[in-house]
Write a protein that holds these residues in place. Structure first.
Motif, PDB file in Angstrom:
ATOM      1  N   ALA A  57       0.827  -1.208   0.000  1.00 53.05           N
ATOM      2  CA  ALA A  57       0.000   0.000   0.000  1.00 53.05           C
ATOM      3  C   ALA A  57       0.866   1.264   0.000  1.00 53.05           C
ATOM      4  O   ALA A  57       0.549   2.260  -0.676  1.00 53.05           O
ATOM      5  CB  ALA A  57      -0.935  -0.009   1.206  1.00 53.05           C
ATOM      6  N   LEU A  58       1.990   1.244   0.736  1.00 54.45           N
ATOM      7  CA  LEU A  58       2.895   2.394   0.744  1.00 54.45           C
ATOM      8  C   LEU A  58       3.519   2.607  -0.627  1.00 54.45           C
ATOM      9  O   LEU A  58       3.647   3.750  -1.090  1.00 54.45           O
ATOM     10  CB  LEU A  58       3.979   2.163   1.801  1.00 54.45           C
ATOM     11  N   HIS A  59       3.877   1.537  -1.275  1.00 56.54           N
ATOM     12  CA  HIS A  59       4.451   1.635  -2.624  1.00 56.54           C
ATOM     13  C   HIS A  59       3.451   2.248  -3.600  1.00 56.54           C
ATOM     14  O   HIS A  59       3.811   3.132  -4.401  1.00 56.54           O
ATOM     15  CB  HIS A  59       4.871   0.239  -3.089  1.00 56.54           C
ATOM     16  N   CYS A  60       2.209   1.829  -3.540  1.00 55.19           N
ATOM     17  CA  CYS A  60       1.180   2.395  -4.424  1.00 55.19           C
ATOM     18  C   CYS A  60       0.927   3.872  -4.099  1.00 55.19           C
ATOM     19  O   CYS A  60       0.710   4.684  -5.016  1.00 55.19           O
ATOM     20  CB  CYS A  60      -0.114   1.595  -4.290  1.00 55.19           C
ATOM     21  N   ALA A  61       0.962   4.226  -2.809  1.00 49.07           N
ATOM     22  CA  ALA A  61       0.753   5.620  -2.429  1.00 49.07           C
ATOM     23  C   ALA A  61       1.890   6.511  -2.928  1.00 49.07           C
ATOM     24  O   ALA A  61       1.669   7.645  -3.373  1.00 49.07           O
ATOM     25  CB  ALA A  61       0.621   5.724  -0.920  1.00 49.07           C
ATOM     26  N   ILE A  62       3.118   6.017  -2.860  1.00 55.31           N
ATOM     27  CA  ILE A  62       4.262   6.795  -3.363  1.00 55.31           C
ATOM     28  C   ILE A  62       4.144   7.007  -4.869  1.00 55.31           C
ATOM     29  O   ILE A  62       4.388   8.113  -5.384  1.00 55.31           O
ATOM     30  CB  ILE A  62       5.575   6.086  -3.003  1.00 55.31           C
ATOM     31  N   LEU A  63       3.756   5.986  -5.586  1.00 48.58           N
ATOM     32  CA  LEU A  63       3.568   6.136  -7.039  1.00 48.58           C
ATOM     33  C   LEU A  63       2.455   7.130  -7.348  1.00 48.58           C
ATOM     34  O   LEU A  63       2.556   7.915  -8.299  1.00 48.58           O
ATOM     35  CB  LEU A  63       3.248   4.774  -7.659  1.00 48.58           C
ATOM     36  N   GLY A  64       1.398   7.117  -6.548  1.00 49.58           N
ATOM     37  CA  GLY A  64       0.335   8.091  -6.755  1.00 49.58           C
ATOM     38  C   GLY A  64       0.813   9.514  -6.535  1.00 49.58           C
ATOM     39  O   GLY A  64       0.435  10.437  -7.262  1.00 49.58           O
ATOM     40  N   GLY A  65       1.666   9.718  -5.517  1.00 54.98           N
ATOM     41  CA  GLY A  65       2.202  11.050  -5.289  1.00 54.98           C
ATOM     42  C   GLY A  65       3.137  11.501  -6.402  1.00 54.98           C
ATOM     43  O   GLY A  65       3.190  12.682  -6.746  1.00 54.98           O
ATOM     44  N   VAL A  66       3.889  10.569  -6.968  1.00 52.72           N
ATOM     45  CA  VAL A  66       4.818  10.927  -8.043  1.00 52.72           C
ATOM     46  C   VAL A  66       4.071  11.362  -9.296  1.00 52.72           C
ATOM     47  O   VAL A  66       4.476  12.304  -9.990  1.00 52.72           O
ATOM     48  CB  VAL A  66       5.760   9.743  -8.328  1.00 52.72           C
ATOM     49  N   ILE A  67       2.972  10.689  -9.622  1.00 50.14           N
ATOM     50  CA  ILE A  67       2.238  11.028 -10.849  1.00 50.14           C
ATOM     51  C   ILE A  67       1.138  12.059 -10.607  1.00 50.14           C
ATOM     52  O   ILE A  67       0.382  12.374 -11.533  1.00 50.14           O
ATOM     53  CB  ILE A  67       1.613   9.766 -11.481  1.00 50.14           C
ATOM     54  N   ALA A  68       1.038  12.603  -9.392  1.00 54.42           N
ATOM     55  CA  ALA A  68      -0.012  13.583  -9.092  1.00 54.42           C
ATOM     56  C   ALA A  68       0.033  14.815  -9.995  1.00 54.42           C
ATOM     57  O   ALA A  68      -1.016  15.353 -10.355  1.00 54.42           O
ATOM     58  CB  ALA A  68       0.062  13.997  -7.627  1.00 54.42           C
ATOM     59  N   PRO A  69       1.224  15.336 -10.384  1.00 55.46           N
ATOM     60  CA  PRO A  69       1.230  16.506 -11.288  1.00 55.46           C
ATOM     61  C   PRO A  69       0.546  16.269 -12.622  1.00 55.46           C
ATOM     62  O   PRO A  69       0.220  17.233 -13.325  1.00 55.46           O
ATOM     63  CB  PRO A  69       2.721  16.795 -11.470  1.00 55.46           C
ATOM     64  N   LEU A  70       0.327  15.020 -13.009  1.00 54.30           N
ATOM     65  CA  LEU A  70      -0.411  14.770 -14.250  1.00 54.30           C
ATOM     66  C   LEU A  70      -1.842  15.287 -14.188  1.00 54.30           C
ATOM     67  O   LEU A  70      -2.465  15.511 -15.227  1.00 54.30           O
ATOM     68  CB  LEU A  70      -0.431  13.270 -14.567  1.00 54.30           C
ATOM     69  N   CYS A  71      -2.357  15.475 -12.985  1.00 58.74           N
ATOM     70  CA  CYS A  71      -3.727  15.962 -12.836  1.00 58.74           C
ATOM     71  C   CYS A  71      -3.895  17.379 -13.372  1.00 58.74           C
ATOM     72  O   CYS A  71      -5.024  17.831 -13.588  1.00 58.74           O
ATOM     73  CB  CYS A  71      -4.161  15.896 -11.382  1.00 58.74           C
ATOM     74  N   PHE A  72      -2.795  18.108 -13.570  1.00 58.97           N
ATOM     75  CA  PHE A  72      -2.887  19.441 -14.166  1.00 58.97           C
ATOM     76  C   PHE A  72      -3.409  19.375 -15.600  1.00 58.97           C
ATOM     77  O   PHE A  72      -3.855  20.387 -16.143  1.00 58.97           O
ATOM     78  CB  PHE A  72      -1.522  20.130 -14.157  1.00 58.97           C
ATOM     79  N   LEU A  73      -3.336  18.210 -16.222  1.00 59.14           N
ATOM     80  CA  LEU A  73      -3.861  18.065 -17.584  1.00 59.14           C
ATOM     81  C   LEU A  73      -5.370  18.217 -17.638  1.00 59.14           C
ATOM     82  O   LEU A  73      -5.920  18.495 -18.702  1.00 59.14           O
ATOM     83  CB  LEU A  73      -3.451  16.706 -18.159  1.00 59.14           C
ATOM     84  N   GLY A  74      -6.038  18.004 -16.529  1.00 62.55           N
ATOM     85  CA  GLY A  74      -7.485  18.155 -16.498  1.00 62.55           C
ATOM     86  C   GLY A  74      -8.207  16.827 -16.438  1.00 62.55           C
ATOM     87  O   GLY A  74      -7.701  15.782 -16.883  1.00 62.55           O
ATOM     88  N   GLY A  75      -9.407  16.879 -15.898  1.00 61.74           N
ATOM     89  CA  GLY A  75     -10.209  15.669 -15.758  1.00 61.74           C
ATOM     90  C   GLY A  75     -10.566  14.997 -17.065  1.00 61.74           C
ATOM     91  O   GLY A  75     -10.473  13.762 -17.177  1.00 61.74           O
ATOM     92  N   PRO A  76     -10.991  15.749 -18.109  1.00 56.75           N
ATOM     93  CA  PRO A  76     -11.346  15.086 -19.378  1.00 56.75           C
ATOM     94  C   PRO A  76     -10.187  14.312 -19.993  1.00 56.75           C
ATOM     95  O   PRO A  76     -10.376  13.186 -20.486  1.00 56.75           O
ATOM     96  CB  PRO A  76     -11.788  16.253 -20.264  1.00 56.75           C
TER      97      PRO A  76
END
Length: 337
Positions: free
Chosen positions: A188-207
């Motif tokens: 679960a910690l490994h998955c959470a770290i990966l989620g934090g690393v790719i979080a800036p991709l959310c700037f692309l927008g929801g669509p």
């Protein structure tokens, strides 16, 4: 008599004078030609001046020049070719034209414990996707965590890479035990770290993120179907070439940090990392899917350590995550254009 002779000799001279004046007046336009000629340098036919030829650009100037409009055309062509090959393989193996038995054929004779192993592996794969998405959304909504995840620079890049690799190695090194245990927490910690690393991709927008998720689901579904319909060891021989390709894509990703995509060499490296990585991890998905099934089939039922569905699912999870990141990046680049 003398007067007549004088008048007769004077008239022709007057006519001649009139004609000469008219000729002079008519010759006035030629003065413009003389003036234009005087304005320009006179050509020296005896000692001609050598004209300096333009210098050919050096290799460094060519590589650092601005990229052309078709800088990513080769990468797009490679992806299109791989899609055509994948569609042909899906049609070929889907109608049962393969000579050897496939995973779908062997599934009829699987004992119950093999089915449970595969089901639990894909359950952990689905859980990894959910945990990563939840972690990315949580980091994106936290300004402090988002500023930390969006921080650029060489130091932060290697730090995030060390976190991802270290947490993954820690999770794989632990022994799996049924029920909630330390391995589950590390996973679960490994998955959470990966989620934090790719979080800036959310700037692309929801669509765009939604479209990338749908496209990724379609690609993963098609490739998984190919792996299931193909002979059960068809893609297990791709480990060596895929490892070499992974080294090339990883080196291209690191080199693109110092060479921006506004140059010819930078655009080439970015194309290799983006489109080449998309083709590479699609091949890895075929390989890892058949390897998971083979391991579930041949792993001893009464072994000292039980079958580990977390380790079996992590390879497929990383393949899918890399495919998703590249599709989202491609869609985001097309929107900016």
């Amino acid at each position: 008599m003398l007067l007549r002779l004088a008048l007769s000799t004077a008239r022709p001279s007057g006519l001649l004078l009139g004609k000469s004046s008219q000729a002079f007046l008519k010759s006035k336009p030629s003065l413009n030609i003389v003036r234009n000629y005087a304005r320009h340098p006179v050509r020296n036919t005896r000692n001609p001046v050598a004209v300096e030829q333009p210098r050919a650009p050096t290799l460094k100037e060519k590589l650092m020049a601005p990229p052309s409009a078709n800088a990513y055309s080769m990468g797009k062509g490679a992806v299109a070719g791989a899609a055509v090959v994948g569609l042909g393989a899906l049609c070929y193996y889907g109608v049962g034209m393969g000579k050897h038995t496939s995973i779908a054929d062997n599934a009829i004779m699987w004992p119950q414990y093999v089915k449970e192993r595969i089901q639990s592996s894909y359950a952990f794969f689905g859980g990894s996707c959910i945990l990563t998405a939840a972690s990315a959304a949580a980091v994106f909504r936290s300004p402090r965590l988002l500023s930390l995840a969006s921080r650029g620079g060489l130091l932060w890049t290697f730090a995030s890479l060390a976190l991802v690799v270290g947490s993954g190695a820690l999770t794989r090194s632990m022994q799996y035990e049924p029920g909630l245990g330390p391995k589950h927490l590390a996973w679960a910690l490994h998955c959470a770290i990966l989620g934090g690393v790719i979080a800036p991709l959310c700037f692309l927008g929801g669509p765009i993120m939604t479209r990338a998720a749908l496209y990724t689901g379609g690609i993963v579904g098609g490739l998984s179907t190919i792996a299931a319909c193909a002979p059960n060891d068809k893609f297990l021989y791709m480990g060596g070439p895929l490892a070499i390709g992974l080294g090339v894509v990883f080196a291209s990703s690191l080199a693109s940090m110092w060479l921006p995509p506004t140059t010819v060499i930078g655009a080439g490296l970015a194309s290799m990392s983006l489109y080449g990585g998309l083709v590479l991890f699609s091949g890895f998905l075929l390989y890892d899917t058949q390897r998971l099934v083979r391991k579930a089939e041949v792993y001893p039922q009464y072994a000292v350590a039980p079958f580990d569905p977390i380790n079996a699912s992590m390879s497929i999870y990383m393949d899918v995550l890399n495919i998703f990141i590249r599709i989202a990046t491609i869609l985001g680049g097309n929107r900016r254009k």
